[in-house]
Design a protein around this motif. Sequence first.
Motif, PDB file in Angstrom:
ATOM      1  N   LEU A   1      70.378  11.935  17.312  1.00  0.00           N
ATOM      2  CA  LEU A   1      70.028  11.256  16.068  1.00  0.00           C
ATOM      3  C   LEU A   1      70.978  10.105  15.756  1.00  0.00           C
ATOM      4  O   LEU A   1      70.566   9.072  15.235  1.00  0.00           O
TER       5      LEU A   1
ATOM      6  N   LYS B   1      64.174  10.750  22.317  1.00  0.00           N
ATOM      7  CA  LYS B   1      63.860   9.948  21.129  1.00  0.00           C
ATOM      8  C   LYS B   1      62.374   9.647  21.018  1.00  0.00           C
ATOM      9  O   LYS B   1      61.834   9.524  19.914  1.00  0.00           O
ATOM     10  N   ASP B   2      61.698   9.515  22.160  1.00  0.00           N
ATOM     11  CA  ASP B   2      60.286   9.162  22.137  1.00  0.00           C
ATOM     12  C   ASP B   2      59.403  10.288  21.617  1.00  0.00           C
ATOM     13  O   ASP B   2      58.424  10.040  20.909  1.00  0.00           O
ATOM     14  N   ASN B   3      59.742  11.552  21.996  1.00  0.00           N
ATOM     15  CA  ASN B   3      58.871  12.653  21.548  1.00  0.00           C
ATOM     16  C   ASN B   3      59.438  13.399  20.345  1.00  0.00           C
ATOM     17  O   ASN B   3      58.851  14.364  19.884  1.00  0.00           O
ATOM     18  N   PHE B   4      60.593  12.931  19.815  1.00  0.00           N
ATOM     19  CA  PHE B   4      61.222  13.611  18.681  1.00  0.00           C
ATOM     20  C   PHE B   4      60.304  13.607  17.452  1.00  0.00           C
ATOM     21  O   PHE B   4      59.976  14.663  16.902  1.00  0.00           O
ATOM     22  N   GLN B   5      59.881  12.431  17.021  1.00  0.00           N
ATOM     23  CA  GLN B   5      59.095  12.342  15.791  1.00  0.00           C
ATOM     24  C   GLN B   5      57.735  13.021  15.914  1.00  0.00           C
ATOM     25  O   GLN B   5      57.353  13.798  15.021  1.00  0.00           O
ATOM     26  N   PRO B   6      56.966  12.775  16.995  1.00  0.00           N
ATOM     27  CA  PRO B   6      55.664  13.461  17.106  1.00  0.00           C
ATOM     28  C   PRO B   6      55.779  14.980  17.103  1.00  0.00           C
ATOM     29  O   PRO B   6      54.979  15.665  16.453  1.00  0.00           O
TER      30      PRO B   6
ATOM     31  N   PHE C   1      58.183  16.894  15.777  1.00  0.00           N
ATOM     32  CA  PHE C   1      58.614  17.438  14.500  1.00  0.00           C
ATOM     33  C   PHE C   1      57.572  17.230  13.406  1.00  0.00           C
ATOM     34  O   PHE C   1      57.511  17.999  12.453  1.00  0.00           O
ATOM     35  N   SER C   2      56.739  16.215  13.526  1.00  0.00           N
ATOM     36  CA  SER C   2      55.671  16.028  12.545  1.00  0.00           C
ATOM     37  C   SER C   2      54.615  17.117  12.689  1.00  0.00           C
ATOM     38  O   SER C   2      53.967  17.499  11.715  1.00  0.00           O
TER      39      SER C   2
ATOM     40  N   SER D   1      61.864  21.313  11.053  1.00  0.00           N
ATOM     41  CA  SER D   1      62.681  20.434  10.215  1.00  0.00           C
ATOM     42  C   SER D   1      63.400  21.226   9.138  1.00  0.00           C
ATOM     43  O   SER D   1      64.592  20.998   8.866  1.00  0.00           O
TER      44      SER D   1
END
Length: 213
Positions: A66, A88-93, A95-96, A102
């Motif tokens: 992060l 970093k590329d698959n972190f947001q998808p 966790f959403s 989270s």
Amino acid sequence: MPIKGVSEKYKSFFPKDTVIFREGDPGDHMYILLSGEVRIVKSIRGAEVVLAIMEKGDFFGEMALLENVPRSASAIVNKDAEVIVIDKDNFQPMFSKNPEISIKMLIKFSSRLRETNNKIDALLLRDDASRVVDALLKLSDDYGVLDPHGVRINYPVTYEHLADITGLKSVEIKSIVERLVNAGMISISNMDFIIGDREHLRQFHAYLTWRQR
């Protein structure tokens, strides 16, 4: 902890004793432990200190990912481990799709901060006996139960475990514990540590801290 939307390509297996990452390495991935056990260790004053033990459902390596900073500690496999590897590329998808992760991360951050601060406080104590007494007091605060002979630490405490907490060697721990037993401050029954008078031990710890200052 069920995790949605995780492809097999994100999963990796690490056998026992594998170093997943080392202190100082670039932090470009974080990990969620699906099975096995991983210890997080840091080198302090030339000694390997165990900061945490990761078990099924735990995550680690997230701060370097992060904050885009080098690893502040190393991760070594205690028991064969299967993990989800997140960049970093698959972190947001990921966790959403998994908001419960989270929430767990926020709770874990708070707990880890408290535990790390406690360990740092103990390691800053220069007197070896102070470190051991401090560790026993904190363990009694977290796991102490009333016992006919005082307060029993309801946790599998070993010399190796105390060595991990304090940054000392097991042989040094054993010597200090024996002195505490001989002084009547603690007793050991079937490897259960019992503090006869916790307030007395606190006063002794305060004296040791004062003396070294």
